[in-house]
Design a protein around this motif. Structure first.
Motif, PDB file in Angstrom:
ATOM      1  N   CYS A  69       0.831  -1.209   0.000  1.00  0.00           N
ATOM      2  CA  CYS A  69       0.000   0.000   0.000  1.00  0.00           C
ATOM      3  C   CYS A  69       0.861   1.254   0.000  1.00  0.00           C
ATOM      4  O   CYS A  69       0.595   2.194  -0.740  1.00  0.00           O
ATOM      5  CB  CYS A  69      -0.935  -0.021   1.200  1.00  0.00           C
ATOM      6  SG  CYS A  69      -1.978   1.456   1.315  1.00  0.00           S
ATOM      7  N   ALA A  70       1.892   1.270   0.804  1.00  0.00           N
ATOM      8  CA  ALA A  70       2.763   2.449   0.875  1.00  0.00           C
ATOM      9  C   ALA A  70       3.350   2.775  -0.490  1.00  0.00           C
ATOM     10  O   ALA A  70       3.372   3.934  -0.907  1.00  0.00           O
ATOM     11  CB  ALA A  70       3.873   2.223   1.890  1.00  0.00           C
ATOM     12  N   ASP A  71       3.807   1.754  -1.202  1.00  0.00           N
ATOM     13  CA  ASP A  71       4.367   1.973  -2.542  1.00  0.00           C
ATOM     14  C   ASP A  71       3.303   2.487  -3.500  1.00  0.00           C
ATOM     15  O   ASP A  71       3.561   3.345  -4.339  1.00  0.00           O
ATOM     16  CB  ASP A  71       4.990   0.691  -3.084  1.00  0.00           C
ATOM     17  CG  ASP A  71       6.242   0.289  -2.333  1.00  0.00           C
ATOM     18  OD1 ASP A  71       6.850   1.151  -1.666  1.00  0.00           O
ATOM     19  OD2 ASP A  71       6.615  -0.896  -2.414  1.00  0.00           O
ATOM     20  N   GLY A  72       2.086   1.947  -3.366  1.00  0.00           N
ATOM     21  CA  GLY A  72       0.988   2.383  -4.224  1.00  0.00           C
ATOM     22  C   GLY A  72       0.636   3.847  -4.006  1.00  0.00           C
ATOM     23  O   GLY A  72       0.452   4.603  -4.956  1.00  0.00           O
ATOM     24  N   LEU A  73       0.559   4.264  -2.744  1.00  0.00           N
ATOM     25  CA  LEU A  73       0.252   5.670  -2.452  1.00  0.00           C
ATOM     26  C   LEU A  73       1.406   6.584  -2.856  1.00  0.00           C
ATOM     27  O   LEU A  73       1.187   7.682  -3.361  1.00  0.00           O
ATOM     28  CB  LEU A  73      -0.069   5.852  -0.969  1.00  0.00           C
ATOM     29  CG  LEU A  73      -1.408   5.286  -0.505  1.00  0.00           C
ATOM     30  CD1 LEU A  73      -1.573   5.477   1.003  1.00  0.00           C
ATOM     31  CD2 LEU A  73      -2.564   5.926  -1.251  1.00  0.00           C
ATOM     32  N   ARG A  74       2.611   6.130  -2.636  1.00  0.00           N
ATOM     33  CA  ARG A  74       3.791   6.920  -3.030  1.00  0.00           C
ATOM     34  C   ARG A  74       3.786   7.143  -4.543  1.00  0.00           C
ATOM     35  O   ARG A  74       4.106   8.225  -5.028  1.00  0.00           O
ATOM     36  CB  ARG A  74       5.064   6.204  -2.591  1.00  0.00           C
ATOM     37  CG  ARG A  74       6.303   7.067  -2.627  1.00  0.00           C
ATOM     38  CD  ARG A  74       7.530   6.331  -2.087  1.00  0.00           C
ATOM     39  NE  ARG A  74       7.425   6.079  -0.658  1.00  0.00           N
ATOM     40  CZ  ARG A  74       7.314   4.860  -0.105  1.00  0.00           C
ATOM     41  NH1 ARG A  74       7.282   3.776  -0.850  1.00  0.00           N
ATOM     42  NH2 ARG A  74       7.240   4.727   1.204  1.00  0.00           N
TER      43      ARG A  74
END
Length: 103
Positions: A38-43
């Motif tokens: 998720c963090a990579d997706g939001l980034r």
């Protein structure tokens, strides 16, 4: 809005915790269908804080918050509002185009 504050501070774990389940699932999917954190997706979508809300309307368990440049859609989960879609722009009579959304 807390979601944008978390993104601005690089607190992606907190921002991910503010997503509705279907939205979290959508953010975790990469373009080739593989899972992505998720963090990579939001980034990757790189949302910027849109500033102060201009208006907010609740419709039962759903809400719409309008900013000058975009709209956020929320859903009530237990006693917390969760982000269903963010970075959304109106497209006339067509559905909103959102940079963060569920499937």
């Amino acid at each position: 809005m807390s979601f944008y504050a978390a993104l601005e501070n690089g607190d992606y774990a907190r921002a991910c915790g503010m997503l509705a389940p279907a939205t979290l699932e959508g953010v975790q999917q990469s373009e080739n269908g593989g899972d992505q954190a998720c963090a990579d997706g939001l980034r990757a979508v790189s949302l910027q804080d849109p500033g102060e809300p201009l208006s907010a309307q609740a419709f039962g368990r759903n809400a719409q918050v309008e900013f000058g440049s975009e709209t956020v859609f929320l859903t009530l989960s237990s006693s917390n509002w969760k982000v269903m879609a963010a970075g959304c722009t109106a497209r006339g009579d067509r559905p909103y185009s959102c940079r963060v959304e569920g499937d």
